[in-house]
Design a protein around this motif. Structure first.
Motif, PDB file in Angstrom:
ATOM      1  N   MET A 116      -5.826 -85.592  51.989  1.00  0.00           N
ATOM      2  CA  MET A 116      -7.182 -85.401  51.451  1.00  0.00           C
ATOM      3  C   MET A 116      -7.472 -83.916  51.253  1.00  0.00           C
ATOM      4  O   MET A 116      -8.020 -83.500  50.219  1.00  0.00           O
ATOM      5  CB  MET A 116      -8.217 -86.007  52.407  1.00  0.00           C
ATOM      6  CG  MET A 116      -8.255 -87.510  52.468  1.00  0.00           C
ATOM      7  SD  MET A 116      -9.645 -88.057  53.512  1.00  0.00           S
ATOM      8  CE  MET A 116      -9.325 -89.817  53.607  1.00  0.00           C
ATOM      9  N   GLN A 117      -7.109 -83.119  52.239  1.00  0.00           N
ATOM     10  CA  GLN A 117      -7.370 -81.685  52.150  1.00  0.00           C
ATOM     11  C   GLN A 117      -6.602 -81.045  50.999  1.00  0.00           C
ATOM     12  O   GLN A 117      -7.133 -80.187  50.290  1.00  0.00           O
ATOM     13  CB  GLN A 117      -7.009 -81.001  53.467  1.00  0.00           C
ATOM     14  CG  GLN A 117      -7.334 -79.504  53.477  1.00  0.00           C
ATOM     15  CD  GLN A 117      -7.107 -78.866  54.818  1.00  0.00           C
ATOM     16  OE1 GLN A 117      -6.757 -79.524  55.792  1.00  0.00           O
ATOM     17  NE2 GLN A 117      -7.298 -77.553  54.890  1.00  0.00           N
ATOM     18  N   ARG A 152      -8.423 -81.632  47.900  1.00  0.00           N
ATOM     19  CA  ARG A 152      -9.647 -80.828  47.821  1.00  0.00           C
ATOM     20  C   ARG A 152      -9.339 -79.363  47.501  1.00  0.00           C
ATOM     21  O   ARG A 152     -10.089 -78.703  46.773  1.00  0.00           O
ATOM     22  CB  ARG A 152     -10.425 -80.890  49.139  1.00  0.00           C
ATOM     23  CG  ARG A 152     -10.969 -82.255  49.492  1.00  0.00           C
ATOM     24  CD  ARG A 152     -12.020 -82.154  50.596  1.00  0.00           C
ATOM     25  NE  ARG A 152     -11.538 -81.431  51.778  1.00  0.00           N
ATOM     26  CZ  ARG A 152     -10.949 -81.975  52.811  1.00  0.00           C
ATOM     27  NH1 ARG A 152     -10.728 -83.297  52.819  1.00  0.00           N
ATOM     28  NH2 ARG A 152     -10.550 -81.244  53.847  1.00  0.00           N
ATOM     29  N   ASP A 153      -8.217 -78.868  48.033  1.00  0.00           N
ATOM     30  CA  ASP A 153      -7.945 -77.430  47.957  1.00  0.00           C
ATOM     31  C   ASP A 153      -7.108 -77.016  46.766  1.00  0.00           C
ATOM     32  O   ASP A 153      -7.189 -75.861  46.317  1.00  0.00           O
ATOM     33  CB  ASP A 153      -7.225 -76.974  49.238  1.00  0.00           C
ATOM     34  CG  ASP A 153      -8.097 -77.102  50.474  1.00  0.00           C
ATOM     35  OD1 ASP A 153      -9.320 -77.294  50.321  1.00  0.00           O
ATOM     36  OD2 ASP A 153      -7.541 -77.024  51.595  1.00  0.00           O
ATOM     37  N   GLN A 193     -10.124 -82.525  41.223  1.00  0.00           N
ATOM     38  CA  GLN A 193     -10.315 -81.719  42.422  1.00  0.00           C
ATOM     39  C   GLN A 193     -11.785 -81.729  42.848  1.00  0.00           C
ATOM     40  O   GLN A 193     -12.092 -81.854  44.040  1.00  0.00           O
ATOM     41  CB  GLN A 193      -9.847 -80.288  42.175  1.00  0.00           C
ATOM     42  CG  GLN A 193      -9.904 -79.420  43.432  1.00  0.00           C
ATOM     43  CD  GLN A 193      -9.387 -78.011  43.183  1.00  0.00           C
ATOM     44  OE1 GLN A 193      -9.077 -77.635  42.048  1.00  0.00           O
ATOM     45  NE2 GLN A 193      -9.298 -77.215  44.242  1.00  0.00           N
ATOM     46  N   ALA A 228     -12.452 -84.979  44.503  1.00  0.00           N
ATOM     47  CA  ALA A 228     -11.914 -85.001  45.864  1.00  0.00           C
ATOM     48  C   ALA A 228     -12.823 -84.239  46.818  1.00  0.00           C
ATOM     49  O   ALA A 228     -13.048 -84.663  47.964  1.00  0.00           O
ATOM     50  CB  ALA A 228     -10.509 -84.412  45.878  1.00  0.00           C
ATOM     51  N   GLN A 229     -13.352 -83.132  46.366  1.00  0.00           N
ATOM     52  CA  GLN A 229     -14.265 -82.355  47.208  1.00  0.00           C
ATOM     53  C   GLN A 229     -15.561 -83.116  47.478  1.00  0.00           C
ATOM     54  O   GLN A 229     -16.190 -82.937  48.519  1.00  0.00           O
ATOM     55  CB  GLN A 229     -14.561 -81.015  46.537  1.00  0.00           C
ATOM     56  CG  GLN A 229     -13.359 -80.092  46.477  1.00  0.00           C
ATOM     57  CD  GLN A 229     -13.568 -78.908  45.553  1.00  0.00           C
ATOM     58  OE1 GLN A 229     -14.571 -78.822  44.834  1.00  0.00           O
ATOM     59  NE2 GLN A 229     -12.608 -77.984  45.540  1.00  0.00           N
ATOM     60  N   LYS A 230     -15.913 -83.997  46.571  1.00  0.00           N
ATOM     61  CA  LYS A 230     -17.141 -84.782  46.731  1.00  0.00           C
ATOM     62  C   LYS A 230     -16.946 -85.983  47.643  1.00  0.00           C
ATOM     63  O   LYS A 230     -17.805 -86.293  48.477  1.00  0.00           O
ATOM     64  CB  LYS A 230     -17.630 -85.245  45.352  1.00  0.00           C
ATOM     65  CG  LYS A 230     -18.921 -86.048  45.369  1.00  0.00           C
ATOM     66  CD  LYS A 230     -19.344 -86.401  43.948  1.00  0.00           C
ATOM     67  CE  LYS A 230     -20.652 -87.192  43.927  1.00  0.00           C
ATOM     68  NZ  LYS A 230     -21.050 -87.544  42.530  1.00  0.00           N
ATOM     69  N   GLN A 290     -13.872 -86.442  52.044  1.00  0.00           N
ATOM     70  CA  GLN A 290     -14.270 -85.655  53.202  1.00  0.00           C
ATOM     71  C   GLN A 290     -14.080 -86.508  54.451  1.00  0.00           C
ATOM     72  O   GLN A 290     -14.669 -87.588  54.559  1.00  0.00           O
ATOM     73  CB  GLN A 290     -15.728 -85.212  53.079  1.00  0.00           C
ATOM     74  CG  GLN A 290     -16.020 -84.312  51.884  1.00  0.00           C
ATOM     75  CD  GLN A 290     -15.440 -82.913  52.057  1.00  0.00           C
ATOM     76  OE1 GLN A 290     -15.011 -82.540  53.154  1.00  0.00           O
ATOM     77  NE2 GLN A 290     -15.420 -82.141  50.975  1.00  0.00           N
TER      78      GLN A 290
END
Length: 426
Positions: free
Chosen positions: A341-342, A345-346, A408, A411-413, A416
């Protein structure tokens, strides 16, 4: 003439100009809508009757599922054995399924046998009697199956994660216990059957090599029945998710394997992020070449398979990660899920990886359109979810054009860790 010495050109699936075969719609004399796809080379046909008779409408647990299961276990004129023998004599298969909002009765047969089989289905839908002896056998068998299933960690995990997401009183979150079967009575089955089948809302889907007079056959067998004569009750259910987010359940103290479920609530298909999230989900864990599979199965060897998916519900949905792993590596497996997941996001997804996912998704859709039964299944999904044909083409457009930057941001939304419920059953 084809030059056999020259290999054919290779195209990416995203370049295919996919079209959804149109679906003909007509209405029977009693107002029942029929959706039909006439296609295929073999003389076979599928007719499916969808009733709004799922557990969304029951006032007692498993009443909807029990009614649906016992539909063909005896009518006013035939025993359960005679009903089944009638369909088997004609080489036909009559099945039924109960879901959250809907329940179905589905016929597969040769086209030429429809005149003998459609009236038999009408009898099942209007004259079932739910004999006490059949109900007793059903209760006994189901309780025995439940007892065996409760020893399996994956079965327990599937029950509990839905409870945590929606609440035990919600149709998506409730699960069955042995006393629930004991509490079912014949009179309750008959009442539910009369309201939601015999006089309930019905939608018909049919596909295959349809006879020229299919509309007349359906109208003759079902157009006079009292379907769709009353409104479906307006029923709402409050979602009451669990307060705690992490659970460890001991189901078998001597077991060597654990079931892991990681999930969070998610909007339904009408939300603008739903189609985009399906692309992100495939990168994450939606197919064999996904990141979860590459990391946790191929690299770490913690599991034979791990998958993520968006639940196929009408009102609410959930984003779910599901796997079984060795008891001693369950914690490490969960840690790797959050690491993936990270990463999403990154870091933007590389072009080659995103192109692979695009081609996989387009190829899957192409496979889903291979034959009339698959095509009508997609139309049924759209009709029951109150979607139009444009949803299909919006889906294709999103798969072809969504960017790594959009994924991306998505994913950030949504990806988490603090938003997810985490369950391990060992």
């Amino acid at each position: 003439m084809i030059d056999r010495k020259k290999s054919p050109a290779i195209y990416d699936a995203v370049e295919f100009d996919l079209k959804l075969k149109p679906c003909e719609k007509y209405t029977l004399d009693n107002g029942v809508p029929v959706y039909a796809v006439n296609a295929g080379e073999q003389d076979v046909v599928m007719v499916e009757f969808v009733f709004f008779a799922g557990n969304w409408y029951e006032n007692q647990n498993i009443l909807a599922a029990s009614t649906n299961f016992l539909l063909k276990n005896g009518t006013q004129h035939k025993t359960a054995l005679e009903v089944n023998e009638h369909f088997e004599f004609h080489g036909a298969y009559l099945n039924r399924h109960c879901y959250n909002e809907t329940a179905t009765v589905t016929l597969h047969c040769l086209s030429k046998h429809l005149p003998q089989l459609l009236p038999a289905i009408a009898e099942v839908l209007t004259e079932s009697v739910f004999p006490e002896e059949e109900l007793a056998i059903y209760k006994q068998n189901q309780k025995q199956r439940l007892e065996v299933s409760l020893k399996k960690c994956d079965f327990v995990a599937n029950r509990l994660i839905d409870d945590y997401l929606y609440g035990i009183e919600h149709p998506y979150g409730k699960y069955t216990t042995a006393p629930d079967y004991d509490a079912v009575e014949r009179e309750q089955l008959l009442a539910f059957y009369q309201q939601y089948y015999t006089k309930g809302k019905c939608v018909v889907f049919t596909a295959g090599k349809l006879p020229a007079d299919i509309q007349q056959q359906l109208n003759s067998a079902f157009g006079h029945l009292p379907f769709n004569q009353q409104e479906i009750p307006e029923v709402t259910h409050a979602v009451k998710p669990a307060v705690e987010k992490k659970y460890n359940i001991i189901n078998d103290a001597s077991g060597v394997q654990g079931a892991i479920r990681i999930a969070q609530p998610f909007p339904n298909r009408h939300h603008p992020d739903f189609i985009k999230a399906q692309v992100l989900n495939n990168v994450f864990g939606g197919f064999f070449g996904s990141r979860l599979m590459s990391n946790i199965r191929e690299d770490k060897g913690y599991t034979y398979g791990i998958h993520s998916y968006l639940q196929n519900h009408i009102h609410q949905s959930a984003w779910m990660i599901s796997t079984e792993a060795g008891r001693d590596v369950c914690a490490a497996t969960i840690e790797e899920v959050y690491k993936e997941m990270q990463r999403l996001r990154d870091e933007p997804i590389e072009k080659d990886e995103l192109d692979l996912v695009r081609n996989y998704m387009m190829g899957s859709i192409l496979g889903d359109l291979d034959g009339p039964f698959q095509i009508i299944s997609r139309w049924k999904n759209y009709v029951l979810n109150n979607l139009t044909e444009s949803y299909f083409y919006n889906n294709l457009q999103t798969i072809r054009t969504i960017s790594a930057e959009e994924l991306q941001a998505l994913a950030q939304k949504y990806l988490q860790p603090e938003a997810f419920y985490e369950l391990t059953v060992v």
